[in-house]
Design a protein around this motif. Structure first.
Motif: not given
Length: 222
Positions: A35-36, A43-44, A58-59, A114-117
């Motif tokens: 995630h970000g 989120d994702l 796996a999140a 996403f973003s940072q992720g």
């Protein structure tokens, strides 16, 4: 295996969201969702129903807490003089690699962030090129600086999907320019720019991601 230092954060296994239990994910390729900034593992994970079901998903939750009053979690600090310091991105990527080594040592692994992720996913790929089959970078960037795996990546050219929007005002232009120059020389790049998209994910982008992932499954024999 990855090398950890005393400053390397540790991912919390107890808060990981899995799409399948251990018995039914055994042997399946794993896609790790990152995630970000200021978000969380849920989120994702909401994207999973729209992605190929041949993967196990796996999140994971980022290991740091942003400064108050920002909610959620972060992979590395972006405030003050240390903002986007490459060493912090590398530390986050090292923590991710260590966690994957523990939970999925024997299956193909892809990364979607996403973003940072997204930045962490590419940094992990650069740290351990042989460990990851591909990476999906949504509204993220390649961290500046050299890593030992860069020469290997330039030769092996792993598949990378990079999607971003023309109206994204979060990622600094210098980082977008760096990523635009770096990725074509180090990856089998699938790049998409979405007119009018802000720092977010669109239905069209997710459709493109699914096509990319299905192609990776064909390569992996899934």
């Amino acid at each position: 295996m990855s090398a950890e230092s005393p400053n390397t954060p540790v991912l919390d296994h107890d808060v990981v969201l899995w799409s399948a239990d251990e018995a039914t994910r055994t042997g399946r390729p794993l896609l790790v969702l990152l995630h970000g900034y200021g978000s969380h593992e849920g989120d994702l994970f909401g994207l999973v129903p729209s992605l190929p079901d041949a993967f196990a998903y796996a999140a994971v939750r980022a290991p740091l807490a942003p400064p108050f009053p920002t909610p959620g979690h972060s992979w590395y600090p972006i405030d003050g003089l240390d903002g986007r310091d490459p060493s912090h991105v590398t530390a986050a990527a090292s923590a991710l690699v260590s966690w994957i080594d523990r939970v999925a040592p024997d299956v193909p692994v892809g990364l979607l962030g996403f973003s940072q992720g997204g930045a962490v996913s590419l940094q992990a790929l650069r740290l351990q090129p042989e460990r990851f089959a591909f990476a999906v970078n949504l509204s993220g960037y390649v961290t500046p600086g050299d890593l030992p795996g860069d020469a290997t990546i330039a030769e092996s050219r792993p598949p990378v999907f990079w999607g971003r929007g023309t109206a994204d005002e979060v990622i600094p232009p210098a980082l977008i320019d760096h990523t635009t120059q770096w990725l074509p020389g180090h990856a089998d790049l699938s790049g998409r720019v979405y007119p009018g998209l802000t720092h977010s994910v669109s239905e069209q982008e997710m459709s493109d991601v699914r096509v990319f992932l299905e192609k990776q499954l064909e390569t992996l024999g899934g």
